[in-house]
Design an enzyme around this catalytic site. Structure first.
Site, PDB file in Angstrom:
ATOM      1  N   GLN A 127       0.830  -1.204   0.000  1.00 20.95           N
ATOM      2  CA  GLN A 127       0.000   0.000   0.000  1.00 20.95           C
ATOM      3  C   GLN A 127       0.865   1.255   0.000  1.00 20.95           C
ATOM      4  O   GLN A 127       0.350   2.367  -0.151  1.00 20.95           O
ATOM      5  CB  GLN A 127      -0.898   0.010   1.231  1.00 20.95           C
ATOM      6  CG  GLN A 127      -1.846  -1.177   1.318  1.00 20.95           C
ATOM      7  CD  GLN A 127      -2.514  -1.251   2.668  1.00 20.95           C
ATOM      8  OE1 GLN A 127      -3.442  -0.498   2.959  1.00 20.95           O
ATOM      9  NE2 GLN A 127      -2.041  -2.160   3.515  1.00 20.95           N
ATOM     10  N   ASP A 130       6.189   4.798  -1.453  1.00 23.26           N
ATOM     11  CA  ASP A 130       7.557   5.312  -1.319  1.00 23.26           C
ATOM     12  C   ASP A 130       8.574   4.607  -2.203  1.00 23.26           C
ATOM     13  O   ASP A 130       9.716   5.064  -2.333  1.00 23.26           O
ATOM     14  CB  ASP A 130       8.010   5.246   0.141  1.00 23.26           C
ATOM     15  CG  ASP A 130       7.803   3.872   0.772  1.00 23.26           C
ATOM     16  OD1 ASP A 130       8.084   2.851   0.106  1.00 23.26           O
ATOM     17  OD2 ASP A 130       7.362   3.823   1.944  1.00 23.26           O
ATOM     18  N   HIS A 145      -1.472   1.360  -4.266  1.00 25.17           N
ATOM     19  CA  HIS A 145      -1.941   2.750  -4.220  1.00 25.17           C
ATOM     20  C   HIS A 145      -1.051   3.695  -5.017  1.00 25.17           C
ATOM     21  O   HIS A 145      -1.098   4.905  -4.818  1.00 25.17           O
ATOM     22  CB  HIS A 145      -2.049   3.213  -2.766  1.00 25.17           C
ATOM     23  CG  HIS A 145      -3.092   2.454  -1.988  1.00 25.17           C
ATOM     24  ND1 HIS A 145      -3.042   2.300  -0.619  1.00 25.17           N
ATOM     25  CD2 HIS A 145      -4.209   1.802  -2.411  1.00 25.17           C
ATOM     26  CE1 HIS A 145      -4.088   1.585  -0.227  1.00 25.17           C
ATOM     27  NE2 HIS A 145      -4.797   1.264  -1.293  1.00 25.17           N
ATOM     28  N   CYS A 153      -1.003  13.942 -15.821  1.00 30.24           N
ATOM     29  CA  CYS A 153      -1.928  14.997 -16.212  1.00 30.24           C
ATOM     30  C   CYS A 153      -3.360  14.493 -16.070  1.00 30.24           C
ATOM     31  O   CYS A 153      -3.695  13.398 -16.533  1.00 30.24           O
ATOM     32  CB  CYS A 153      -1.663  15.433 -17.645  1.00 30.24           C
ATOM     33  SG  CYS A 153      -2.852  16.657 -18.270  1.00 30.24           S
ATOM     34  N   CYS A 156      -4.856  14.708 -20.142  1.00 28.31           N
ATOM     35  CA  CYS A 156      -4.401  13.812 -21.211  1.00 28.31           C
ATOM     36  C   CYS A 156      -3.733  12.550 -20.695  1.00 28.31           C
ATOM     37  O   CYS A 156      -3.469  11.633 -21.478  1.00 28.31           O
ATOM     38  CB  CYS A 156      -3.460  14.561 -22.157  1.00 28.31           C
ATOM     39  SG  CYS A 156      -1.834  14.960 -21.448  1.00 28.31           S
ATOM     40  N   CYS A 214       0.322  20.984 -17.767  1.00 27.03           N
ATOM     41  CA  CYS A 214       0.910  19.857 -18.476  1.00 27.03           C
ATOM     42  C   CYS A 214       1.777  20.340 -19.634  1.00 27.03           C
ATOM     43  O   CYS A 214       1.361  21.191 -20.422  1.00 27.03           O
ATOM     44  CB  CYS A 214      -0.202  18.943 -18.992  1.00 27.03           C
ATOM     45  SG  CYS A 214       0.364  17.575 -20.028  1.00 27.03           S
ATOM     46  N   SER A 257      -3.015  -1.797   9.357  1.00 18.24           N
ATOM     47  CA  SER A 257      -4.256  -2.067  10.078  1.00 18.24           C
ATOM     48  C   SER A 257      -5.351  -2.549   9.138  1.00 18.24           C
ATOM     49  O   SER A 257      -6.443  -2.894   9.587  1.00 18.24           O
ATOM     50  CB  SER A 257      -4.730  -0.807  10.812  1.00 18.24           C
ATOM     51  OG  SER A 257      -5.053   0.215   9.885  1.00 18.24           O
TER      52      SER A 257
END
Length: 315
Positions: A127, A130, A145, A153, A156, A214, A257
């Site tokens: 999850q 990093d 995640h 962007c 696009c 963008c 958790s």
């Protein structure tokens, strides 16, 4: 405000009064778990595994939600629809991303990499955003995640490295660069929060912070390639997570958790298929009732010695 408050406190499960003692018998139990399912254990990790690397978590013993009850994370719909929310997010990330990227893998990350390289682990779903599992040498990693390493962007869909985006932010905001230098010189650098966020003075105004459009379509706004609170895991990622659960014979859950359903549903899926689920986490989790084994301890106390033992026994 009601929605923010609900997100803020959701998932604060209880903390036990004492750790499970990490005895030779406990280590032997985990070793036997890996031997019993050799090559077919799927790892599932959360923010707790990166805490020893200096990255704060949300719900752990010293998690941001527990220590700072007023902390409210930015929500997905705010970031994608509100200019002021994007200014606030990028201004705080402007100071938080460099320290986040300086974090190094810790013994837990290296233990997972060792377990995979010695054919005890089939893969890893994290999850965390990093990138430390990949940096430690794990190969079959699904970042459930997303990752902070890129931005995309909203119009696009083109992606750009977060490092390159940071350079553009610095060029557009010289006064904020100067503000950061002043904080560093005074010894009052902002306190780090999860996911590259930081605390800035409560009276600070973000209206002068400029973020770029963008570079490809010239009109779209950027967001990090991460799933924010209130957002959804992309369909392809969700389906891949299901396949990884289906292909494994057991699951090892560490440092989470399981308060987010995107992670908890994987535990439920494994148990519905009759698979073993071992949880290493100091504190209650949403999946405690589903686990076939639960240890009230941190992965830091268990996985490095277990991985070392299994590596030594591997021809």
């Amino acid at each position: 405000m009601v929605l923010s408050a609900r997100v803020k406190i959701k998932g604060l499960y209880g903390l036990p009064k004492a750790h499970t003692p990490v005895t030779p018998a406990v280590l032997a139990t985990i070793i036997e778990f890996f031997q019993r399912h050799r090559g077919s254990v799927l790892g599932l990790t959360g923010a707790g595994v990166s805490v020893p690397s200096g990255i704060p978590d949300y719900r752990g013993t010293n998690g941001t939600y527990r220590v700072h009850g007023s902390y409210t994370p930015i929500l997905h719909h705010e970031l994608v629809s509100q200019h002021a929310s994007r200014q606030r997010y990028w201004a705080r990330s402007f100071f938080g991303i460099r320290p986040a990227f300086k974090a190094e893998p810790n013994p837990i990350h290296r233990a997972f990499a060792s377990l995979e390289s010695h054919n005890y682990l089939s893969g890893l779903i994290t999850q965390n955003v990093d990138g430390l599992h990949l940096q430690a040498g794990s190969c079959n990693v699904l970042e459930l995640h997303g990752t902070l390493k890129q931005v995309k962007c909203l119009s696009c869909g083109v992606k750009e490295s977060r490092d390159g985006f940071q350079q553009r932010l610095e060029e557009l905001n010289p006064e904020w660069v100067e503000f950061g230098q002043e904080m560093a010189q005074s010894g009052e650098e902002p306190k780090r929060r999860p996911d590259g966020d930081v605390d800035l003075p409560s009276n600070l105004q973000y209206g002068s912070f400029v973020y770029p459009k963008c570079h490809h379509c010239l009109t779209g706004d950027y967001m990090p390639t991460v799933v924010f609170f209130g957002g959804s895991v992309p369909d392809k990622v969700r389906e891949q997570s299901y396949r990884m659960v289906d292909d494994a014979s057991a699951m090892l859950v560490c440092g989470t958790s399981l308060s987010t359903f995107s992670a908890y549903r994987l535990v439920k899926r494994a148990r519905e298929q009759g698979k073993e689920v071992a949880i290493l986490n100091f504190g209650q989790t949403r999946g405690d009732g589903d686990a076939t084994m639960k240890l009230e301890t941190t992965a830091e106390d268990v996985l490095p010695p277990v991985a070392a033992k299994l590596a030594a026994e591997t021809p």
